[in-house]
Scaffold this active site. Structure first.
Site, PDB file in Angstrom:
ATOM      1  CE1 TYR A 293       6.689  16.617 -20.803  1.00  0.00           C
ATOM      2  CE2 TYR A 293       5.756  17.144 -22.868  1.00  0.00           C
ATOM      3  CZ  TYR A 293       6.644  17.364 -21.866  1.00  0.00           C
ATOM      4  OH  TYR A 293       7.606  18.515 -22.099  1.00  0.00           O
ATOM      5  CB  SER A 294       3.038   8.435 -23.071  1.00  0.00           C
ATOM      6  OG  SER A 294       4.388   7.834 -23.064  1.00  0.00           O
ATOM      7  CB  SER A 295       6.026   8.243 -18.209  1.00  0.00           C
ATOM      8  OG  SER A 295       7.062   8.111 -19.222  1.00  0.00           O
TER       9      SER A 295
ATOM     10  CG  ASP B 136       8.702   7.982 -22.498  1.00  0.00           C
ATOM     11  OD1 ASP B 136      10.156   8.084 -22.615  1.00  0.00           O
ATOM     12  OD2 ASP B 136       8.169   9.168 -22.162  1.00  0.00           O
TER      13      ASP B 136
ATOM     14  CG  HIS C 215      -1.974   0.835   1.302  1.00  0.00           C
ATOM     15  ND1 HIS C 215      -2.442   1.580   2.258  1.00  0.00           N
ATOM     16  CD2 HIS C 215      -2.490   1.915   0.338  1.00  0.00           C
ATOM     17  CE1 HIS C 215      -3.228   2.765   2.121  1.00  0.00           C
ATOM     18  NE2 HIS C 215      -3.318   2.557   0.828  1.00  0.00           N
TER      19      HIS C 215
ATOM     20  CG  HIS D 250       7.936  15.780 -17.560  1.00  0.00           C
ATOM     21  ND1 HIS D 250       7.576  14.796 -17.538  1.00  0.00           N
ATOM     22  CD2 HIS D 250       9.287  15.832 -18.049  1.00  0.00           C
ATOM     23  CE1 HIS D 250       8.327  13.723 -18.079  1.00  0.00           C
ATOM     24  NE2 HIS D 250       9.552  14.474 -18.534  1.00  0.00           N
TER      25      HIS D 250
END
Length: 140
Positions: free
Chosen positions: A121-123, A28, A20, A99
């Site tokens: 910026y896909s991470s 990426d 938890h 970011h």
């Protein structure tokens, strides 16, 4: 031999070790990963596998309570952003951060999964949840 679910040994280990509040980052292909963070490199070729292709089976095995995404995704990659949002359960909190702060948070990860994704910026950062809530009575 494992019959189903995630077959990758390192990724299965990483999922099983999550608690938890622990952080698992899915990044990426060009994302900088510190050498002192456990990395499962699943990148194969440019664009494969995609981050979404990794997250979908992860959600079958890992309880998450929150997702962190770089706020820049909204302007730079809006179509990808919408696709990403569509795969998470409605009860999962989505939080946007700059970011630069996102990169700092990845350094706190229990592990990082590198993909072949090449969308800006896909991470994402997945924050572990729990599968139980409240008091549980056993043996009474």
């Amino acid at each position: 031999m494992k019959k189903n679910g995630i077959l990758n040994r390192e990724l299965s280990y990483l999922i099983a070790s999550m608690g938890h509040g622990d952080i698992l980052s899915i990044v990426d292909s060009g994302f900088p990963i510190s050498e002192d963070v456990f990395c499962v490199d699943l990148s194969l070729i440019a664009g494969k596998p995609k981050i979404v292709e990794i997250i979908i089976p992860l959600l079958e095995e890992l309880e998450i309570e929150k997702v962190l995404i770089a706020e820049e995704i909204k302007m730079i990659s809006p179509k990808y952003h919408q696709k990403l949002l569509s795969i998470f359960p409605k009860n999962v909190q989505i939080e946007y951060i700059p970011h630069e702060k996102f990169k700092d948070r990845v350094r706190e990860s229990k592990g990082v999964v590198r993909t072949g994704e090449q969308t800006s910026y896909s991470s994402v950062i997945l924050v572990g949840g729990v599968t139980y809530h409240g008091e549980k009575e056993e043996g009474l």
